[in-house]
Design an enzyme around this catalytic site. Structure first.
Site, PDB file in Angstrom:
ATOM      1  N   ASP A 268       0.997  -1.749  -0.316  1.00  0.00           N
ATOM      2  CA  ASP A 268       0.377  -0.013  -0.125  1.00  0.00           C
ATOM      3  C   ASP A 268       0.647   1.127   0.161  1.00  0.00           C
ATOM      4  O   ASP A 268       1.678   1.102   0.347  1.00  0.00           O
ATOM      5  CB  ASP A 268      -0.986   0.355   1.007  1.00  0.00           C
ATOM      6  CG  ASP A 268      -2.086   0.500   0.745  1.00  0.00           C
ATOM      7  OD1 ASP A 268      -2.290   1.632  -0.047  1.00  0.00           O
ATOM      8  OD2 ASP A 268      -3.146   0.886   1.544  1.00  0.00           O
TER       9      ASP A 268
HETATM   10  C1  BGC Z   1      -5.015   2.731  -0.145  1.00  0.00           C
HETATM   11  C2  BGC Z   1      -5.315   2.693  -1.125  1.00  0.00           C
HETATM   12  C3  BGC Z   1      -5.013   3.181  -2.463  1.00  0.00           C
HETATM   13  C4  BGC Z   1      -3.525   3.261  -2.569  1.00  0.00           C
HETATM   14  C5  BGC Z   1      -3.206   4.737  -3.940  1.00  0.00           C
HETATM   15  C6  BGC Z   1      -4.028   3.898  -0.100  1.00  0.00           C
HETATM   16  O1  BGC Z   1      -4.448   5.065   0.655  1.00  0.00           O
HETATM   17  O2  BGC Z   1      -5.457   2.853   1.210  1.00  0.00           O
HETATM   18  O3  BGC Z   1      -6.385   1.860  -1.410  1.00  0.00           O
HETATM   19  O4  BGC Z   1      -4.728   1.259  -3.305  1.00  0.00           O
HETATM   20  O5  BGC Z   1      -3.286   4.859  -1.269  1.00  0.00           O
HETATM   21  O6  BGC Z   1      -4.236   4.998  -4.287  1.00  0.00           O
END
Ligand code: BGC
Length: 732
Positions: A268
Site C-alpha cells: 500500500d
Molecule cells: C490506499 C489504497 C490505494 C492507494 C493508492 C492508499 O492510501 O489505502 O487503497 O489503492 O492509496 O491510491
C-alpha cells in the site's frame, strides 16, 4: 576522436546485445540487469518528484493515476500504470492544455455489489471496470477492496463487501475475473487484517490464529482461488507485532507457499518504510516510491543484508507482471470509453443489490401517478454515489433521487422541491410544515445519507451511527403528518455503512437501502420504488439493535475510551481482535442476540417457497440442491443461502456458517428453479489452535438453506465418518 568513436560503437554494441524483454527470456533479462536497474524496478515512481529519466516516455502521473513502475528502455521494459480503485477508474478528469474530459463511470460501492449476492453481477461490473482501465491506458486496477467488515464503523467499509469471508471472497473473486478478462490486472487489497482507518498506517491488529485463518485469510483464500489476481496489495498495518508489508509468514509462506500465488505483491502507498525488510518479507513493488528506497536496496545488497536471490526473485515477479500488461503489448489505448454502456451496467448492478428492509402493508411499490413529497437534502444534490478517498471516482454526473423519480414519471411536490433543491445542509421541518405537504402529496419519501471514507473511522454518535436531532425530528414530523392523513412514509438510506435503525424504523412504512449506488443511483432507486424492478438484494452484514451489542465494539477506536486509547498506545496504536471468530452473524446467531435486521436478509415484492433440499457427495465436494418457487404475483429473484451447522468438536464453532449461496434467475409467478451449490469437504473444517490444524470432525453436518441466517426454509444433513486433520504453519 578515434577512441571516442570506438567508445560509441562499443556502447551501441552493448546496447544491441542487451536482451529485450519477452515472455520467454525473463531469466536472461534479470541476468543483464544492473543492481541499480533492479532496485529501480522494485520501487514505484515518486508521486511528487517525477524525476526519473527512466520514466520519461510514460506520462502516467499526468493522467492522475495512483502509481507507476519504472521503464528500462535498454532492456525493452516498459513503464506501467496502476490506478484506483474499487468503484471506478480514478484518473484526473482534465489534463493540462487539453480541452476534452476523461471522466470515468462510478459503479455502485462494493457493499452494494456484495448485497446482490450475484457472482455474475460482480463479474459484469469487473468487466466494465477492466474495460475502462484498459481504455484509459492503465495496466492495473487497485481493486477490489475486500477487507472484512469487522466493525460497522470502519470508514472504508463502503469499499469492502461483507462481514463474511465466503460472500466477500466469492464476490471479490468474480470481480477479479471480470477485470482481468480485459487483459489488465486486479489487486486484491488490503492484505490483511486492515479493518479500521484509525492509525491506519501503524496500527497493530492483534488477531488469533483461529480468527485469522477462519475469517480474515479465508476471505483472501477464496478470492485467490477463484480470481487468481495479478497482484495482491500488502496492507499498511502490523499483524501481531510484525508489519504486514515485511511479513514473510504472510506474504511468502502463506500467500505463495500455502496458496500458490504466482503474481506480484505491491505495498500500500506508504513511501519510505524498511525497504530491505519489505523485500525480504515478500513485498515486490514498493509504492509509492521514493529514491531513498532505491538507495537502500542497493546498499542492502552491498552490505549483505539483502540477498541477491531475493532481489532477483522479486524482480522476476515484477517482470512476470510486466509481460502481461497492455503497455508491454504496445496496446494503443483509445483514451475514451463506453461511458453510456457502462452507465447502464452501473444502473443494472445497483438494481440487483438494493435491499428492501421493511415494507408494511405493501407500501411499496408506489403507483406511477402519485405525487411524492421528497424530503432530505440527500434526495437532491446531496445524494451520494460513493464514499470519499481512493474509493471515489471522478465522474461526469450523478443521477440523484429527485432526478430519478422525475425520469420515472413521478411528480414531485413543488414547494419541497424548491426548498431543498439548492440546500447545502439539512433543513429543519416542523410538523405543521409537513402537514401542509401531506395535503398536496400522496406519499412521503425521506432520504437519510451518510458519508465516510479513507483516513478516518465513523463515530458512534448522533449524526453518524445514530440519527441526529434534525433527522429524528424530520422523521417524526413527516411520519406524524402523513400517517394522520392515511399516507405512507418511505425512508431511503443513502449510506456507505450500517447505521442504527431500531429506534426509528417504526416511523416508516417502508425502508429501502440502496447504499451509495453509483452514477445512475437515482434511476436505479426509482425503478425499485415504482416496481419496475423487484428488489432482490440482501444484507451482506448484520444490522444490530445497538452499537454496544457488536462484539468488536469495545475494541474499536470509535468506541474505545479515547483516554485509554491514548494512554495505552506506545509508539503505535493497537487493536485486540478479542472477539476472535465472533464477527457479525457468527456472534449474533450463535448467542441468540436479537438484531434489527439479520445477515442475509432482504424483502421482495413477491414470495418464495423452498423445498426438496438434497445433498450428495462427489469427489470430495458436497453438492447441495434446493427448489425455489416464486409463490407470489410478480416476477422476482431470490437468493438461497446455505448455512452449515457442524458437529461439536474440540474447538469453537458458530451455530451456522455460510458455506455457499446462489441467486435464482428472474422467476415468473409460479415458476420454480432447482439451484445447486458446491462446498468442498475441507471448507467444512474449523481451525484448531491447540494443534495448529484444520479439523473436519466426524459426525452429522446439518445444512440449512434459507432466506437469511435466521430464516432457514429447507434442511438436509449428511454424515462424515472419519475426522480429517490438516496441519498448518503458524502465522505471526
Ligand atoms: C490506499 C489504497 C490505494 C492507494 C493508492 C492508499 O492510501 O489505502 O487503497 O489503492 O492509496 O491510491
Amino acid at each position: 576522436m578515434f577512441f571516442a568513436l570506438l567508445w560509441c560503437i562499443s556502447i551501441a554494441f552493448a546496447q544491441n546485445k542487451a536482451p529485450q524483454l519477452t515472455t520467454k527470456n525473463i531469466d536472461q533479462v534479470i541476468k543483464a540487469m544492473t543492481l541499480e536497474e533492479k532496485a529501480q524496478l522494485l520501487v514505484g515512481i515518486d508521486y511528487e518528484k517525477k524525476d526519473s529519466v527512466l520514466s520519461a516516455h510514460i506520462q502516467g502521473l499526468e493522467v492522475g493515476v495512483a502509481g507507476q513502475t519504472h521503464a528500462i528502455p535498454r532492456l525493452g521494459i516498459p513503464g506501467t500504470l496502476l490506478t484506483d480503485g474499487p468503484a471506478g477508474v480514478r484518473i484526473s478528469p482534465t489534463r493540462k492544455g487539453d480541452p476534452r474530459t476523461y471522466y470515468a463511470t462510478a459503479f455502485p460501492i462494493g457493499t452494494l455489489i456484495a448485497s446482490s449476492w450475484d457472482i455474475s453481477n460482480a463479474r459484469k461490473v469487473g468487466e466494465a471496470l477492466g474495460q475502462e482501465t484498459l481504455d484509459y491506458g492503465c495496466d492495473v486496477l487497485l481493486a477490489p477492496g475486500m477487507n472484512i467488515h469487522r466493525n460497522p464503523l470502519c470508514g472504508r467499509n463502503f469499499e469492502y463487501f461483507s462481514e463474511d469471508p465466503v460472500l466477500s471472497g466469492n464476490i471479490s473473486g468474480y470481480e477479479i475475473l471480470g477485470v482481468q478478462s480485459k487483459g489488465v490486472g486486479a489487486s486484491a487489497k488490503h492484505f490483511v487484517a486492515n479493518n479500521q482507518e484509525t492509525y491506519r498506517t501503524q496500527n497493530n491488529s492483534m488477531v488469533s490464529q483461529k480468527a485469522l485463518r477462519e475469517i480474515y485469510l479465508k476471505n483472501f483464500e477464496i478470492a485467490l482461488r477463484i480470481g487468481n489476481p495479478w497482484t495482491v496489495m500488502s496492507s499498511y498495518n502490523t499483524l501481531n507485532g510484525t508489519r504486514v508489508m515485511c511479513n514473510k509468514a504472510l506474504l511468502t509462506d502463506w500467500l505463495r507457499g500455502e496458496m500458490g500465488f504466482k503474481g506480484m505483491v505491491v505495498t500500500d502507498w506508504y513511501g519510505y518504510r524498511d525497504p530491505v525488510l519489505q523485500e525480504i518479507g515478500g513485498s515486490d513493488l514498493l509504492q509509492y516510491g521514493v529514491k531513498e528506497q532505491v538507495a537502500d536496496i542497493i546498499k542492502g545488497v552491498k552490505e549483505g543484508k539483502l540477498p541477491m536471490e531475493i532481489v532477483d526473485r522479486n524482480v522476476r515477479h515484477l517482470l512476470e507482471y510486466i509481460v502481461k500488461t497492455p503497455h508491454f503489448r504496445h496496446y494503443k489505448a483509445a483514451n475514451e470509453t463506453d461511458l453510456k454502456g457502462h452507465a447502464q451496467i452501473s444502473r443494472e448492478a445497483a438494481e440487483q443489490g438494493i435491499i428492501l428492509l421493511k415494507n408494511n402493508n405493501s407500501a411499496l411499490p408506489i403507483a406511477k401517478n402519485q405525487c411524492v413529497a421528497l424530503f432530505g437534502q440527500g434526495s437532491y444534490k446531496g445524494f451520494l454515489a460513493h464514499g470519499t478517498g481512493s474509493g471515489s471516482v471522478n465522474k461526469a454526473y450523478t443521477v440523484n433521487l429527485e432526478q430519478g423519480l422525475e425520469n420515472a414519471g413521478l411528480s414531485l411536490e413543488p414547494e419541497l422541491k424548491s426548498l431543498y433543491e439548492d440546500a447545502e445542509d439539512k433543513i429543519a421541518i416542523s410538523r405543521s410544515y409537513a402537514e401542509r405537504r401531506a395535503k398536496d402529496a400522496d406519499v412521503a419519501i425521506v432520504t437519510i445519507k451518510r458519508d465516510a471514507g479513507e483516513g478516518s473511522d465513523r463515530l458512534d454518535e448522533k449524526g453518524d451511527w445514530l440519527l441526529d436531532d434534525l433527522e429524528m425530528n424530520l422523521l417524526k414530523n413527516v411520519s406524524g403528518a402523513f400517517h394522520a392523513q392515511g399516507k405512507k412514509v418511505i425512508v431511503v438510506l443513502n449510506i456507505g455503512g450500517v447505521i442504527e435503525t431500531a429506534s426509528w424504523s417504526n416511523l416508516a412504512d417502508a425502508i429501502l437501502l440502496p447504499w451509495q449506488p453509483g452514477i445512475e443511483g437515482g434511476n436505479a432507486i426509482a425503478d425499485i420504488l415504482c416496481g419496475k424492478v423487484n428488489p432482490s438484494g440482501k444484507l451482506s452484514m448484520t444490522f444490530p439493535v445497538s452499537y454496544a451489542d457488536i462484539p468488536s465494539a469495545k475494541n474499536f477506536p470509535s468506541h474505545f475510551h479515547k483516554d485509554a486509547w491514548d494512554k495505552e498506545k506506545k509508539d503505535i496504536g493497537w487493536t485486540k481482535y478479542e472477539e476472535g471468530i465472533w464477527v457479525g452473524y457468527r456472534y449474533f446467531n450463535t448467542f441468540n442476540k436479537p438484531v434489527a435486521y439479520p445477515f442475509g436478509y432482504g424483502l421482495s415484492y413477491t414470495t418464495f417457497a423452498y423445498s426438496n433440499a438434497k445433498v450428495k457427495e462427489k469427489n470430495g465436494e458436497y453438492l447441495i440442491s434446493v427448489t425455489v418457487k416464486n409463490t407470489g404475483n410478480v416476477a422476482g429473484r431470490e437468493i438461497a443461502e446455505a448455512y452449515v451447522t457442524a458437529p461439536k468438536g474440540k474447538t469453537d464453532k458458530p451455530a451456522r456458517e455460510l458455506k455457499a449461496f446462489v441467486k435464482t434467475r428472474n422467476l415468473q409467478p409460479g415458476e420454480s428453479q432447482i439451484l445447486t451449490m458446491k462446498v468442498k469437504a475441507l471448507d467444512l473444517a474449523s481451525f484448531d489452535e491447540a494443534s495448529n490444524s484444520w479439523v473436519m470432525d466426524a459426525g452429522t453436518y446439518k445444512v440449512g438453506i434459507g432466506a437469511s441466517v435466521e430464516d432457514v426454509r429447507a434442511s438436509v444433513s449428511f454424515d462424515i465418518k472419519k475426522q480429517t486433520v490438516k496441519k498448518t504453519p503458524t502465522i505471526i
